[in-house]
Design a protein around this motif. Structure first.
Motif, PDB file in Angstrom:
ATOM      1  N   THR A 169       0.818  -1.211   0.000  1.00 29.12           N
ATOM      2  CA  THR A 169       0.000   0.000   0.000  1.00 29.12           C
ATOM      3  C   THR A 169       0.851   1.260   0.000  1.00 29.12           C
ATOM      4  O   THR A 169       0.595   2.194  -0.753  1.00 29.12           O
ATOM      5  N   PHE A 170       1.864   1.256   0.848  1.00 26.04           N
ATOM      6  CA  PHE A 170       2.699   2.438   0.982  1.00 26.04           C
ATOM      7  C   PHE A 170       3.348   2.789  -0.365  1.00 26.04           C
ATOM      8  O   PHE A 170       3.293   3.945  -0.826  1.00 26.04           O
ATOM      9  N   ALA A 171       3.916   1.762  -1.011  1.00 28.20           N
ATOM     10  CA  ALA A 171       4.556   1.980  -2.308  1.00 28.20           C
ATOM     11  C   ALA A 171       3.522   2.444  -3.329  1.00 28.20           C
ATOM     12  O   ALA A 171       3.770   3.349  -4.128  1.00 28.20           O
ATOM     13  N   GLU A 172       2.361   1.826  -3.249  1.00 28.57           N
ATOM     14  CA  GLU A 172       1.308   2.130  -4.215  1.00 28.57           C
ATOM     15  C   GLU A 172       0.849   3.589  -4.060  1.00 28.57           C
ATOM     16  O   GLU A 172       0.617   4.282  -5.051  1.00 28.57           O
ATOM     17  N   ILE A 173       0.752   4.060  -2.827  1.00 26.18           N
ATOM     18  CA  ILE A 173       0.321   5.454  -2.602  1.00 26.18           C
ATOM     19  C   ILE A 173       1.317   6.407  -3.245  1.00 26.18           C
ATOM     20  O   ILE A 173       0.945   7.332  -3.968  1.00 26.18           O
ATOM     21  N   ILE A 174       2.596   6.143  -3.001  1.00 27.75           N
ATOM     22  CA  ILE A 174       3.608   7.046  -3.557  1.00 27.75           C
ATOM     23  C   ILE A 174       3.561   7.008  -5.086  1.00 27.75           C
ATOM     24  O   ILE A 174       3.559   8.037  -5.756  1.00 27.75           O
ATOM     25  N   ARG A 175       3.457   5.792  -5.623  1.00 30.88           N
ATOM     26  CA  ARG A 175       3.453   5.671  -7.067  1.00 30.88           C
ATOM     27  C   ARG A 175       2.249   6.394  -7.683  1.00 30.88           C
ATOM     28  O   ARG A 175       2.372   7.165  -8.637  1.00 30.88           O
ATOM     29  N   GLN A 176       1.088   6.145  -7.078  1.00 35.27           N
ATOM     30  CA  GLN A 176      -0.113   6.762  -7.652  1.00 35.27           C
ATOM     31  C   GLN A 176      -0.088   8.283  -7.508  1.00 35.27           C
ATOM     32  O   GLN A 176      -0.586   8.990  -8.370  1.00 35.27           O
ATOM     33  N   LEU A 177       0.505   8.761  -6.405  1.00 32.19           N
ATOM     34  CA  LEU A 177       0.613  10.226  -6.238  1.00 32.19           C
ATOM     35  C   LEU A 177       1.487  10.817  -7.332  1.00 32.19           C
ATOM     36  O   LEU A 177       1.146  11.851  -7.933  1.00 32.19           O
ATOM     37  N   VAL A 178       2.621  10.147  -7.586  1.00 31.92           N
ATOM     38  CA  VAL A 178       3.526  10.640  -8.628  1.00 31.92           C
ATOM     39  C   VAL A 178       2.815  10.604  -9.979  1.00 31.92           C
ATOM     40  O   VAL A 178       2.857  11.557 -10.762  1.00 31.92           O
ATOM     41  N   LEU A 179       2.116   9.474 -10.224  1.00 28.86           N
ATOM     42  CA  LEU A 179       1.435   9.341 -11.527  1.00 28.86           C
ATOM     43  C   LEU A 179       0.328  10.379 -11.672  1.00 28.86           C
ATOM     44  O   LEU A 179       0.118  10.940 -12.741  1.00 28.86           O
ATOM     45  N   LEU A 180      -0.369  10.639 -10.562  1.00 30.68           N
ATOM     46  CA  LEU A 180      -1.475  11.602 -10.625  1.00 30.68           C
ATOM     47  C   LEU A 180      -0.939  13.013 -10.884  1.00 30.68           C
ATOM     48  O   LEU A 180      -1.351  13.686 -11.838  1.00 30.68           O
ATOM     49  N   ALA A 181       0.028  13.409 -10.040  1.00 24.47           N
ATOM     50  CA  ALA A 181       0.546  14.775 -10.176  1.00 24.47           C
ATOM     51  C   ALA A 181       1.255  14.946 -11.517  1.00 24.47           C
ATOM     52  O   ALA A 181       0.962  15.875 -12.294  1.00 24.47           O
ATOM     53  N   GLY A 182       2.180  13.972 -11.797  1.00 24.44           N
ATOM     54  CA  GLY A 182       2.923  14.052 -13.056  1.00 24.44           C
ATOM     55  C   GLY A 182       1.976  13.968 -14.240  1.00 24.44           C
ATOM     56  O   GLY A 182       2.126  14.701 -15.227  1.00 24.44           O
ATOM     57  N   GLY A 183       0.993  13.071 -14.149  1.00 19.60           N
ATOM     58  CA  GLY A 183       0.044  12.869 -15.247  1.00 19.60           C
ATOM     59  C   GLY A 183      -0.699  14.151 -15.563  1.00 19.60           C
ATOM     60  O   GLY A 183      -0.796  14.547 -16.730  1.00 19.60           O
ATOM     61  N   VAL A 184      -1.193  14.825 -14.513  1.00 15.14           N
ATOM     62  CA  VAL A 184      -1.968  16.054 -14.739  1.00 15.14           C
ATOM     63  C   VAL A 184      -1.076  17.118 -15.390  1.00 15.14           C
ATOM     64  O   VAL A 184      -1.465  17.773 -16.369  1.00 15.14           O
ATOM     65  N   ILE A 185       0.151  17.246 -14.851  1.00 18.75           N
ATOM     66  CA  ILE A 185       1.062  18.261 -15.412  1.00 18.75           C
ATOM     67  C   ILE A 185       1.316  17.962 -16.896  1.00 18.75           C
ATOM     68  O   ILE A 185       1.236  18.835 -17.767  1.00 18.75           O
ATOM     69  N   LEU A 186       1.597  16.671 -17.186  1.00 18.10           N
ATOM     70  CA  LEU A 186       1.919  16.322 -18.561  1.00 18.10           C
ATOM     71  C   LEU A 186       0.713  16.444 -19.486  1.00 18.10           C
ATOM     72  O   LEU A 186       0.854  16.774 -20.672  1.00 18.10           O
ATOM     73  N   LEU A 187      -0.487  16.202 -18.917  1.00 20.10           N
ATOM     74  CA  LEU A 187      -1.698  16.404 -19.735  1.00 20.10           C
ATOM     75  C   LEU A 187      -1.747  17.848 -20.203  1.00 20.10           C
ATOM     76  O   LEU A 187      -2.012  18.140 -21.376  1.00 20.10           O
ATOM     77  N   VAL A 188      -1.472  18.748 -19.237  1.00 21.34           N
ATOM     78  CA  VAL A 188      -1.510  20.180 -19.562  1.00 21.34           C
ATOM     79  C   VAL A 188      -0.470  20.498 -20.622  1.00 21.34           C
ATOM     80  O   VAL A 188      -0.727  21.236 -21.575  1.00 21.34           O
ATOM     81  N   VAL A 189       0.729  19.877 -20.436  1.00 18.02           N
ATOM     82  CA  VAL A 189       1.804  20.148 -21.387  1.00 18.02           C
ATOM     83  C   VAL A 189       1.386  19.707 -22.795  1.00 18.02           C
ATOM     84  O   VAL A 189       1.607  20.393 -23.773  1.00 18.02           O
ATOM     85  N   VAL A 190       0.756  18.522 -22.863  1.00 16.52           N
ATOM     86  CA  VAL A 190       0.398  17.984 -24.183  1.00 16.52           C
ATOM     87  C   VAL A 190      -0.719  18.817 -24.817  1.00 16.52           C
ATOM     88  O   VAL A 190      -0.629  19.225 -25.976  1.00 16.52           O
ATOM     89  N   SER A 191      -1.782  19.054 -24.071  1.00 19.32           N
ATOM     90  CA  SER A 191      -2.866  19.862 -24.647  1.00 19.32           C
ATOM     91  C   SER A 191      -3.722  20.447 -23.543  1.00 19.32           C
ATOM     92  O   SER A 191      -4.439  19.715 -22.852  1.00 19.32           O
ATOM     93  N   ILE A 192      -3.659  21.725 -23.383  1.00 23.07           N
ATOM     94  CA  ILE A 192      -4.407  22.364 -22.304  1.00 23.07           C
ATOM     95  C   ILE A 192      -5.908  22.304 -22.561  1.00 23.07           C
ATOM     96  O   ILE A 192      -6.698  22.091 -21.644  1.00 23.07           O
TER      97      ILE A 192
END
Ligand code: ATP
Length: 609
Positions: A162-185
């Protein structure tokens, strides 16, 4: 995201209670984190690798997008090579690097979790076995067992997964949102306008469905209980001609199970349609709008692919949080329960055997001095009232009295399982408190009413009295306890396995093993809690002989149920409702016309006649 389980045939999932997460609970749980300290190097390295592998995961959609774009002659990222093959090979190299990083991350996390959990398990177990008897009086063995198994497994799961999964999903969520914006706002705004609501709805709805399925499982478990009860008590069912009644009960229960499952099925159907329509609908919408952007020349096809993958990452991360949060809550609840045991005050016994050797020898003089006692769990009932007994070293003192008069309680006080509220226990004239607890217990042995043999060989069971005993000593003790002969009668002799999965020994045989065990221990003070169930006369003679041998040269406190065995006692103490009402030898007591001893003797004489 919610995994709907509606089939009533699913095994009922044992849910651990969840705890509220607040400052206080987190603070107390952080105490358990000190167990990670010795392994912090690996833990931090694991964390770093986890972070790294999550970041790398974010690069893949970009690489796939770049590949597709490259196929159409578009090169968006300057840092990427201008060849399809080179991009693909770069992707594979990155994939390989991520595989290596993931390997170490998993190995290190599991190593840290396993080791620290073993430390917690060890400490919890050691604390448990050194807790005072009163602790066990108020709790069930099953409950304590589940703390060592279920609660600690939950903590372990949380630490490793769980602990690893939380960190991974947080990174994916934050990074994912940022990269979504980068690709197409534009597309991002469109997705973020609907996705969170859809995920939230799916999560809540999923939870509702899970609740329904749990109800169905509970009902099914109930009907299984009916089967179990009826089969266990089949003789009763038949004797009372209640077959039809039980069948009706079972039938009604099954109907309820079907009712709940069928009701759940409708919701499950709605859920499935919802997922298909809304979730996939969102993606169709994204692709639709994206295609419009592509055809208007505002976006490349590769970018659209990248975008879709990032939105899947973001959606999955959002959906995983409720489950992860619930797991953390369960782990916090489990940690609190484990900490509760760890913070209990244990008895003063060392974890190292060498610390527990006898420091002060006890000759065997034992005194109960004006003792008043009630069990801590039942303060309103005074079990022993102003009890005073004096046993000189080597004497045999018998305690008799009706059931519930407090005889076994006296044995518990001698063993220091409990301490009197008033008065004191003296060993060789000195208060018990002046001895180390282990000194007293090492020099007192008990042959209990119900002898419990551990799963193991007869040899191991006898050696429980003295773990350093040689084979010769064990055999000598067995001979003196009249046990050697029957042990040799087994094909495997002393290596015969007894206990739950081994040979079943008779009551008399078990007692003689216990006597051999006590002989090996060679105590100064002996407590014999006589078995209430009588043995056949041959067995009785063998046990009695063994007991005589055991009592030689030591103070013996005999809790007697059969008065015929204590005629030779130096002193007989008669207990009634926790108070000593008569003391004397058999000859003295038997002559008291109105005496309880005489009355009890007569009763036994009459029934055995
Ligand atoms: N762990 C305990 N917690 C609370 N009360 C207890 C406990 N053990 C025994 N008692 C109570 O203490 C009283 C004396 O019990 P004890 O077992 O000492 O009697 P006994 O004379 O040995 O009885 P028996 O001959 O039936 O073994 C009883 O009322 C019993 O209910």
């Amino acid at each position: 995201m919610a995994r709907a389980r509606l089939n009533s045939g699913n095994a009922a999932e044992k849910e651990l209670p969840k705890a509220k997460l607040n400052k206080q609970t987190l603070k107390s749980v952080s105490k358990l984190l000190t167990y990670i300290k010795p392994y912090r190097g690996k833990f931090i390295a694991g964390l770093f690798f986890l972070f790294l592998s999550s970041l790398v995961a974010l690069v893949f959609p970009a690489i796939l997008g770049a590949l597709i774009d490259a196929a159409q002659g578009n090169y968006k990222y300057k840092f990427m090579p201008r060849s399809i093959n080179a991009i693909a090979i770069g992707g594979f190299i990155l994939l390989f690097a991520q595989a290596c990083v993931s390997f170490f991350r998993v190995v290190w996390f599991v190593q840290v979790a396993e080791r620290s959990l073993a430390d917690i398990r060890r400490d919890t177990y050691f604390k448990l076995v050194t807790l005072p008897m009163n602790f066990f009086a108020n709790r069930r063995v099953g409950e304590l067992n589940s703390r060592i198994s279920a609660d600690l497994s939950q903590i372990q799961d949380t630490l490793t997964t769980t602990f690893a999964e939380i960190i991974r999903q947080l990174v994916l969520l934050a990074g994912g949102v940022i990269l979504l914006v980068v690709v197409s706002i534009k597309l991002t705004l469109a997705v973020l306008a609907v996705l969170p609501f859809l995920v939230a709805f799916a999560v809540v709805f999923g939870k509702f469905i899970r609740n329904l399925s749990r109800q169905a499982q509970d009902k099914l478990a109930e009907s299984n209980t009916i089967v179990e009860e009826t089969l266990q008590g089949i003789a009763n069912v038949k004797a009372f001609v209640n077959e039809a009644f039980e069948a009706g009960r079972y039938d009604k229960n099954l109907r309820d199970v079907v009712g709940i499952a069928v009701k759940g099925a409708k919701f499950r159907g709605i859920f499935a349609s919802f997922i298909v329509f809304c979730m996939f609908g969102t993606f169709v919408g994204v692709i639709w709008y994206g295609s419009v952007l592509v055809s208007n020349g505002e976006m490349h096809t590769g970018d659209l692919t990248t975008f879709i993958m990032y939105s899947i990452f973001v959606g999955a991360a959002m959906g995983s949080f409720p489950d992860l949060y619930a797991n953390v809550q369960k782990a916090v609840g489990a940690s609190e329960r484990v900490l509760e045991i760890l913070s209990e005050e244990g008895e003063n016994i060392s974890i190292r055997e060498s610390d527990n050797v006898i420091k002060q020898h006890i000759q065997g003089n034992l005194t109960f001095q004006n003792i008043n006692f009630h069990y801590p769990s039942r303060p309103e009932i005074e079990v022993l009232k102003d009890v005073s007994i004096d046993a000189q070293a080597g004497q045999k003192v018998a305690i008799v009295g009706p059931s519930g008069s407090g005889k076994s309680t006296m044995a518990s006080l001698i063993l220091q399982f409990y301490h009197p509220q008033n008065g004191s226990m003296l060993f060789d004239g000195k208060p018990a408190a002046e001895y180390a607890l282990t000194d007293i217990r090492n020099q007192v042995a008990i042959v209990p009413q119900d002898v419990l043999l551990f799963g193991g060989t007869i040899r191991e069971n006898i050696a429980y009295g003295k773990r350093s005993a040689t084979n010769e000593e064990i055999m000598q003790a067995a001979k003196r306890a009249n046990a050697h002969q029957f042990i040799e009668g087994f094909p495997e002799g002393y290596d015969t396995v007894v206990g739950e999965r081994g040979v079943k020994l008779s009551g008399g045989q078990r007692q003689r093993i216990a006597i051999a065990r006590a002989l090996l221990k060679n105590p100064s003070i002996l407590i014999l809690d006589e078995a209430t169930s009588s043995l056949d006369s041959e067995s009785e003679r063998l046990v009695q002989e063994a007991l005589e041998e055991l009592m030689k040269g030591r103070t013996s406190i005999i809790i007697a149920h059969r008065l015929s065995t204590i005629r030779e006692a130096d002193k007989i103490v008669v207990l009634e409702k926790g108070r000593i009402i008569e003391t004397g030898t058999h000859e003295e007591l038997i002559t008291r016309e109105e005496g309880l001893y005489r009355y009890l003797s007569q009763l036994q004489f009459d029934t055995s006649a």
